[in-house]
Design a protein around this motif. Sequence first.
Motif, mmCIF file in Angstrom:
data_model
loop_
_atom_site.group_PDB
_atom_site.id
_atom_site.type_symbol
_atom_site.label_atom_id
_atom_site.label_comp_id
_atom_site.label_asym_id
_atom_site.label_seq_id
_atom_site.Cartn_x
_atom_site.Cartn_y
_atom_site.Cartn_z
ATOM 1 N N ASN A 47 123.511 -40.816 114.969
ATOM 2 C CA ASN A 47 124.530 -41.314 114.039
ATOM 3 C C ASN A 47 124.548 -40.510 112.736
ATOM 4 O OD1 ASN A 47 125.222 -43.344 115.913
ATOM 5 N ND2 ASN A 47 123.510 -44.577 115.183
ATOM 6 N N ILE A 48 124.848 -39.233 112.891
ATOM 7 C CA ILE A 48 124.801 -38.267 111.793
ATOM 8 C C ILE A 48 126.050 -38.359 110.927
ATOM 9 C CG2 ILE A 48 124.763 -35.794 111.250
ATOM 10 C CD1 ILE A 48 122.174 -36.973 112.448
ATOM 11 N N GLU A 49 125.852 -38.290 109.634
ATOM 12 C CA GLU A 49 126.929 -38.123 108.658
ATOM 13 C C GLU A 49 126.399 -37.107 107.652
ATOM 14 O OE1 GLU A 49 128.762 -40.974 105.409
ATOM 15 O OE2 GLU A 49 129.414 -41.531 107.441
ATOM 16 N N MET A 58 132.705 -30.210 97.379
ATOM 17 C CA MET A 58 132.593 -30.688 98.752
ATOM 18 C C MET A 58 133.576 -29.933 99.630
ATOM 19 S SD MET A 58 132.205 -34.452 100.215
ATOM 20 C CE MET A 58 133.793 -35.073 100.713
ATOM 21 N N LYS A 59 133.054 -29.368 100.722
ATOM 22 C CA LYS A 59 133.881 -28.564 101.628
ATOM 23 C C LYS A 59 134.146 -29.255 102.963
ATOM 24 C CE LYS A 59 134.248 -24.969 98.997
ATOM 25 N NZ LYS A 59 135.523 -24.480 98.533
ATOM 26 N N ALA A 60 133.170 -30.048 103.446
ATOM 27 C CA ALA A 60 133.340 -30.652 104.770
ATOM 28 C C ALA A 60 132.433 -31.863 104.941
ATOM 29 C CB ALA A 60 133.031 -29.629 105.854
ATOM 30 N N LYS A 61 132.865 -32.745 105.843
ATOM 31 C CA LYS A 61 132.061 -33.891 106.249
ATOM 32 C C LYS A 61 131.987 -33.881 107.770
ATOM 33 C CE LYS A 61 132.140 -38.911 106.507
ATOM 34 N NZ LYS A 61 132.958 -40.108 106.260
ATOM 35 N N LEU A 62 130.775 -33.932 108.294
ATOM 36 C CA LEU A 62 130.546 -33.884 109.731
ATOM 37 C C LEU A 62 129.957 -35.213 110.186
ATOM 38 C CD1 LEU A 62 129.798 -31.495 112.188
ATOM 39 C CD2 LEU A 62 127.665 -32.647 111.656
ATOM 40 N N THR A 63 130.487 -35.747 111.285
ATOM 41 C CA THR A 63 129.904 -36.929 111.908
ATOM 42 C C THR A 63 129.662 -36.619 113.381
ATOM 43 O OG1 THR A 63 132.109 -37.856 112.316
ATOM 44 C CG2 THR A 63 130.955 -38.609 110.340
ATOM 45 N N ALA A 64 128.545 -37.132 113.902
ATOM 46 C CA ALA A 64 128.187 -36.891 115.301
ATOM 47 C C ALA A 64 127.220 -37.968 115.760
ATOM 48 C CB ALA A 64 127.534 -35.515 115.456
ATOM 49 N N LEU A 66 124.778 -37.548 117.972
ATOM 50 C CA LEU A 66 123.440 -36.981 118.197
ATOM 51 C C LEU A 66 123.390 -35.569 117.651
ATOM 52 C CD1 LEU A 66 120.590 -37.035 119.538
ATOM 53 C CD2 LEU A 66 121.702 -36.192 121.618
ATOM 54 N N MET A 67 122.285 -35.252 116.967
ATOM 55 C CA MET A 67 122.041 -33.904 116.455
ATOM 56 C C MET A 67 120.633 -33.497 116.884
ATOM 57 S SD MET A 67 121.898 -32.553 112.526
ATOM 58 C CE MET A 67 120.222 -33.064 112.166
ATOM 59 N N SER A 82 129.208 -34.621 121.103
ATOM 60 C CA SER A 82 130.497 -34.513 120.415
ATOM 61 C C SER A 82 130.263 -34.407 118.917
ATOM 62 C CB SER A 82 131.445 -35.696 120.702
ATOM 63 O OG SER A 82 131.044 -36.845 120.002
ATOM 64 N N LEU A 83 131.337 -34.026 118.220
ATOM 65 C CA LEU A 83 131.297 -33.957 116.766
ATOM 66 C C LEU A 83 132.708 -34.052 116.222
ATOM 67 C CD1 LEU A 83 131.891 -30.788 115.278
ATOM 68 C CD2 LEU A 83 130.335 -30.381 117.153
ATOM 69 N N HIS A 84 132.790 -34.524 114.983
ATOM 70 C CA HIS A 84 134.061 -34.582 114.254
ATOM 71 C C HIS A 84 133.781 -34.025 112.867
ATOM 72 C CE1 HIS A 84 137.881 -36.010 112.667
ATOM 73 N NE2 HIS A 84 137.195 -36.369 111.591
ATOM 74 N N CYS A 85 134.700 -33.185 112.373
ATOM 75 C CA CYS A 85 134.514 -32.591 111.053
ATOM 76 C C CYS A 85 135.829 -32.650 110.276
ATOM 77 C CB CYS A 85 134.046 -31.144 111.185
ATOM 78 S SG CYS A 85 133.503 -30.425 109.641
#
Length: 190
Positions: A47-49, A58-64, A66-67, A82-85
């Motif tokens: 549950n990565i943020e 701030m340039k980007a926010k990544l959610t996934a 599993l990392m 999977s990932l969303h940015c």
Amino acid sequence: MRLSSIYKPSYLLLLPGALFLFSSCENTEKDIKNWTENVVLKEEARNIESYLSQNGRMKAKLTAPLMVRVNGDTVSVEFPESLHCDFYDSTKKIETRLDAKYGKYYENLGKVYLRDSVVVINIKGDTLRSPDLWWDQNNKLFYTDKYATYKGVGKIIYGGKGLEATQDLDRITFKEPTGNMQVSESGFPE
């Protein structure tokens, strides 16, 4: 009295010691493999943020979900589920969204390899799809040598041999493109 007659080496005393040394230095093949095998260190997180900032912006926010961080010859971070940015402009508004089923970030290179249903959408709704795509973090570019499609208002372009695009999708260069586009009466794209 001669010196050589007093200090005669006794080979009989040395022989048991040498036999003991040679017989005690035997290791199994498994022991040798365990001692010499390369060890790859892995760290997992769920549950990565994560936020990316450069020069205080701030340039980007990544959610996934599993990392997996791998410390091997090349340090990399994998996103196998999977990932969303979300990429932000200078006013902290989202300019582009990215989704992929798999991603791998190469820390030393500042590049991310994305594959499996890669979709990039900008704020105007322009959409870029590709089976795999690279993102160059330092140059803010997407690129691939694979097939890609781009859909915008009044245009659909197919890149048969890949493309290079800015992160906000304002500039896209296709390799061997085909497709349909609406043009004005003057013959230029609308």
